[in-house]
Scaffold this motif. Sequence first.
Motif, short mmCIF file in Angstrom:
data_model
loop_
_atom_site.label_atom_id
_atom_site.label_comp_id
_atom_site.label_asym_id
_atom_site.label_seq_id
_atom_site.Cartn_x
_atom_site.Cartn_y
_atom_site.Cartn_z
N MET A 73 -26.73 -10.97 30.47
CA MET A 73 -28.08 -11.00 29.91
C MET A 73 -28.80 -9.69 30.18
SD MET A 73 -31.15 -13.69 30.76
CE MET A 73 -30.02 -15.04 30.60
N ASP A 74 -29.69 -9.31 29.27
CA ASP A 74 -30.56 -8.15 29.46
C ASP A 74 -31.94 -8.54 28.95
OD1 ASP A 74 -31.99 -5.78 29.36
OD2 ASP A 74 -30.23 -4.57 28.89
N ALA A 75 -32.87 -8.76 29.88
CA ALA A 75 -34.21 -9.22 29.49
C ALA A 75 -34.94 -8.16 28.68
CB ALA A 75 -35.01 -9.59 30.74
N ALA A 76 -34.76 -6.87 29.04
CA ALA A 76 -35.45 -5.81 28.29
C ALA A 76 -34.98 -5.77 26.85
CB ALA A 76 -35.21 -4.47 28.98
N ALA A 77 -33.70 -6.04 26.62
CA ALA A 77 -33.17 -6.04 25.26
C ALA A 77 -33.41 -7.35 24.55
CB ALA A 77 -31.67 -5.74 25.29
N MET A 78 -33.91 -8.37 25.26
CA MET A 78 -34.10 -9.71 24.71
C MET A 78 -32.79 -10.22 24.12
SD MET A 78 -37.74 -8.95 22.83
CE MET A 78 -37.78 -10.53 22.02
N ALA A 79 -31.71 -10.02 24.87
CA ALA A 79 -30.38 -10.32 24.34
C ALA A 79 -29.52 -10.92 25.44
CB ALA A 79 -29.71 -9.06 23.78
N ALA A 80 -28.50 -11.67 25.01
CA ALA A 80 -27.52 -12.26 25.93
C ALA A 80 -26.18 -12.33 25.21
CB ALA A 80 -27.95 -13.64 26.38
N ALA A 81 -25.11 -12.25 25.99
CA ALA A 81 -23.76 -12.39 25.46
C ALA A 81 -23.06 -13.47 26.24
CB ALA A 81 -23.00 -11.07 25.56
N VAL A 82 -22.39 -14.39 25.53
CA VAL A 82 -21.70 -15.50 26.15
C VAL A 82 -20.21 -15.34 25.85
CG1 VAL A 82 -21.46 -18.00 26.28
CG2 VAL A 82 -23.70 -16.98 25.85
N GLY A 83 -19.40 -15.23 26.90
CA GLY A 83 -17.97 -15.10 26.71
C GLY A 83 -17.42 -13.88 27.42
N PRO A 84 -16.12 -13.67 27.33
CA PRO A 84 -15.48 -12.56 28.04
C PRO A 84 -15.85 -11.22 27.41
CG PRO A 84 -13.90 -13.64 26.62
CD PRO A 84 -15.14 -14.46 26.54
N LEU A 85 -16.20 -10.26 28.26
CA LEU A 85 -16.52 -8.93 27.77
C LEU A 85 -15.27 -8.08 27.71
CD1 LEU A 85 -19.85 -8.10 29.64
CD2 LEU A 85 -19.49 -9.39 27.53
N PRO A 86 -15.11 -7.26 26.68
CA PRO A 86 -13.93 -6.39 26.61
C PRO A 86 -14.00 -5.28 27.64
CG PRO A 86 -15.46 -5.89 24.85
CD PRO A 86 -16.00 -7.11 25.52
N GLU A 87 -12.86 -4.80 28.03
CA GLU A 87 -12.83 -3.64 28.89
C GLU A 87 -13.45 -2.45 28.15
OE1 GLU A 87 -11.88 -3.24 32.02
OE2 GLU A 87 -11.51 -5.38 32.21
N PRO A 88 -14.33 -1.70 28.79
CA PRO A 88 -14.99 -0.60 28.08
C PRO A 88 -14.03 0.53 27.75
CG PRO A 88 -15.59 -0.60 30.41
CD PRO A 88 -14.81 -1.85 30.18
N VAL A 89 -14.10 0.99 26.52
CA VAL A 89 -13.28 2.09 26.03
C VAL A 89 -14.22 3.13 25.46
CG1 VAL A 89 -11.49 2.80 24.43
CG2 VAL A 89 -11.36 0.56 25.52
N GLY A 90 -14.17 4.35 25.97
CA GLY A 90 -15.07 5.39 25.50
C GLY A 90 -16.42 5.27 26.16
N ARG A 91 -17.27 6.28 25.91
CA ARG A 91 -18.59 6.30 26.52
C ARG A 91 -19.63 6.71 25.49
NH1 ARG A 91 -19.68 9.67 31.95
NH2 ARG A 91 -18.43 7.94 32.75
N VAL A 92 -20.76 5.99 25.52
CA VAL A 92 -21.87 6.24 24.62
C VAL A 92 -23.11 6.51 25.46
CG1 VAL A 92 -23.37 5.28 22.83
CG2 VAL A 92 -20.91 4.79 22.80
N HIS A 93 -23.84 7.58 25.14
CA HIS A 93 -25.11 7.88 25.79
C HIS A 93 -26.24 7.43 24.85
CE1 HIS A 93 -23.50 11.22 28.67
NE2 HIS A 93 -22.81 10.08 28.73
N VAL A 94 -27.15 6.61 25.37
CA VAL A 94 -28.30 6.14 24.59
C VAL A 94 -29.53 6.87 25.09
CG1 VAL A 94 -29.71 4.16 23.95
CG2 VAL A 94 -27.23 3.90 24.18
N LEU A 95 -30.13 7.69 24.21
CA LEU A 95 -31.30 8.49 24.55
C LEU A 95 -32.55 7.79 24.02
CD1 LEU A 95 -28.84 10.44 24.69
CD2 LEU A 95 -30.38 12.26 23.93
N CYS A 96 -33.53 7.61 24.88
CA CYS A 96 -34.78 6.97 24.49
C CYS A 96 -35.89 7.99 24.59
CB CYS A 96 -35.07 5.77 25.39
SG CYS A 96 -36.62 4.93 25.03
#
Length: 943
Positions: free
Chosen positions: A790-813
């Motif tokens: 869950m991420d309260a700031a994003a107002m979002a949740a994910a239910v289930g197995p998360l994939p292993e991360p592949v690659g990298r993304v930078h999010v600029l705000c």
Amino acid sequence: MTRSAWDAWDASGGLRRVPEQVLDTAPPAVHSALVPPGALHHRVTAALANWQLDDAEDLLADVEQEPSPYVAADPGADAPDDAPVSLGKAWADTLRAELLVRRLRVAGFTLVGDPVTGGDSSEEALDLHAGVEKLIDGDGGGEDPRAESASRAALAIALVRSAKAAFDATDDDLQRAAGLARHARIELLSRRIDAAMDEAVEAASLLDPVLPPSALLVDTLGTLAGVLADLELMPLALDYQRRGHEVAITAAAEPGTLGPDDGDPDVLVATTATSLGELCAELGEGLLDDGVPESAVPHFAEARALAEQALALLPPEHPGIVTAQVVHGWALVGLGEHAAAVGPLRAAVRITSATADRAQLASAQLALGRALRRQGDVGGADEHLVSALNLATEHGLPRLRRAALRELCTLHAELDDAGRALPYLQAYLSDELDRVDERRTRWVELFGRRKSLLETERAAGQLRRQAYEDPLTHLPNRRYAEARLDGLLATGGAPALAVVDVDRFKTINDAFGHPAGDAALRTVADLLVDGVRDTDEVCRWAGDEFVILLPDTTAEQGERALERIRRAVATYDWSRLGIDIPVTISVGIASAARGDDRRTLFAAADGVLYDAKRSGRDRVVRLSGVTQTRAPGTSPLDALFGPPPSTGPADDTAPVESPEEDDAAVTVAAVQPSPLDPRPAPSETAAFAPVLVDPPLGSGTPSEPLLGPVLEPAVVLEQVPEQVVAHVAAPRPPAVEPEVIWATGRTTEQVLALVREARREHPDRPALVLRAAAETLVAVASEHDAYTTMDAAAMAAAVGPLPEPVGRVHVLCAGGADGPVAAEAAFVTRIAGSEVVRVDDVAGSRIRGLLADGSLFADADCLVVVAGMDASLAALVGATADVPVVAVPTSTGAPNAFAGLGALMTMLNSAAPGVAVSAIDNGYSAGVFAARVARRAMTTARP
């Protein structure tokens, strides 16, 4: 009767409780009659309020067989040492404590042994230590009245502590609030004002507005209102008494709400109306004294109406009529109708003089004296006011005492008799409650803050229980088990872990229905708890799987305990649940080795659990001191943590039993290959090896399936060239993005239903909930427990197995206002299978430094730029970066930004290369796109 034992003073000078056997020799009916609103409780309360202390002691003598909690319990009793103190005993202790405190007041002392008359008194404080010693020795004080008072004080302290412990242990919030309100009254009698405030605050925090109407609720609200009024917190007292009156009206109007022992509903309404009217009149009197008569008139008018309502409801001979007449007369005096008030008030004084109700008599004398003063009858007023003052002082009625002092001071000041007015003024100013007038405003604020804090803490505790408790079995859940196991391993302990699985549980659900399956799980949970030590912890992991944390235990010790539990489950009479097939469990146990973390220890225990399954089920298998590695794909653990390193060629000849076939919504299955990918599973023979690569060997870079690359376990194939083996063995990104559920415009129930459906249809990928309210996120986390990210700031949740991360993304705000969209983009990127790095507040001068040192682009496969007011930031980054950029315009920023249209046009009109523009505020699309770019970048970067 229940007994408690207390030892002598400890080193700190306080009483220390020693657990003793708990006996219950009194008839249960006596106990229930003592619990409010029982008949005996009402009689004892009335006797205490009227200072009929001998009568109250006689009533309690039949209940409390032993005169002191210091008396040792009968050693032959068969009650357990830790039996709980009953509510009846708690109320007996409370009433006896109040009786002792009132006797102390009569003797001139407080509960803590100080003289009531204050610091200028020649009387010395009591030696409570001597009182305790006399109680233990069986001597009640003999001929020494000071020793007797010390014994009473010590005994009262012991009883109050015993009662508080019992009230704290009960699950009945209303009974607990009633006890706390009564203890606040005891503290007031002993002039412990701060302690009384603390008890009142806690009692108020327990009186939830949604409590159903009852006679006990009415009584508790009235008691609390009286305490608050004595604390001079009149607005708060009025609020609680008004609520008590409203509850009484509701209870009287709803059939079946009041029991046969609660009395006449009309009398209940009339009594609360009288009490509310008295507080209204008292508040009006205070406004008159403050010189604002126009503000006092509405309060006196309400008091008059309430008293008339009470007089209309009460039977002719009911004793409450006199109290209602006194309130009515007081209201008439406040409204200036003195002549109409004098006659009824004289009658009230005559009637109450013949009764034992001293508080009622003091109130009638005060009201009559007030009426005579304002009518000009100085002599009559002085006589009745002095009588009211003496009664209030003798019987510990602080509000009446203060009012009488104020009236007498005013009376003689109007006569210019300074010699008589001055002593009353001095007594009024030296009154203990008057000395805290300057703190009263702070007290009102403090009361509200303390009450709010207690309610918040209680709500937080409930949320913690929901977060860490399995709703079906009420055991700790997986989230708790993981945190607790991490804690045990972090402290350097050597715990053992048992993983327990119910054999063929799906068969039970299919054959007998889910209610029977739920009952079976609850029963297994009870048998597990009953079979372990107090220091062990049983948790529900998921579905029909449990884990047991065994601190400082070897696998051999755990095996013996779990073998007993296994036999208990196998021999249990399951037919009582309507299940006529055997129910058994399989158990895998491993003890922690040096360097183990939660993942490796669970993998070891889970591995031997599968050994138990392969060996025929209904057995306990242990693995001591090592961490087991298994062939990939044999455990659901691989879906959560990835497969362990391969230790050699796979054994294709051994039969591999799949895990129990639970519903996909409960158990997360391993990630499955895409149906469009023609490559077989790793256990296939080498003859099919060439099919694993497409196009054929030597034709260049291998292509990926239509839906993207597939994560596969490592495979060693001798017939395939080295470069192909490297390609097959390398970790691969997930095949598909998560299932998306937009919560906007949907209720919490609709979102939960869609999540369940997504988990059933696609157990191998997470269900992503976006734009959800806080209550929806909490509901999702509560239902799906440890499977929720869950991420309260994003107002979002994910239910289930998360994939292993592949690659990298930078999010600029760019700025703070763009934060929610940036949080959504970052969360979606991680759920879609890439690692995420957040870089916030990059607008303005800070971006130049970041661009100059190259830190924005280091190790990044894709950049996401989220900006509204600073929309040109995307072009600046795109012109400098050597990686793809996804620009997200936001609707925040200047008022003339046209809800994000200005930012969108700025980004679209940019000539910067390598920039893709998303829709306004669409962090989801940007996150998915960036994750795809990062995954593809890692794929093409492989040899």
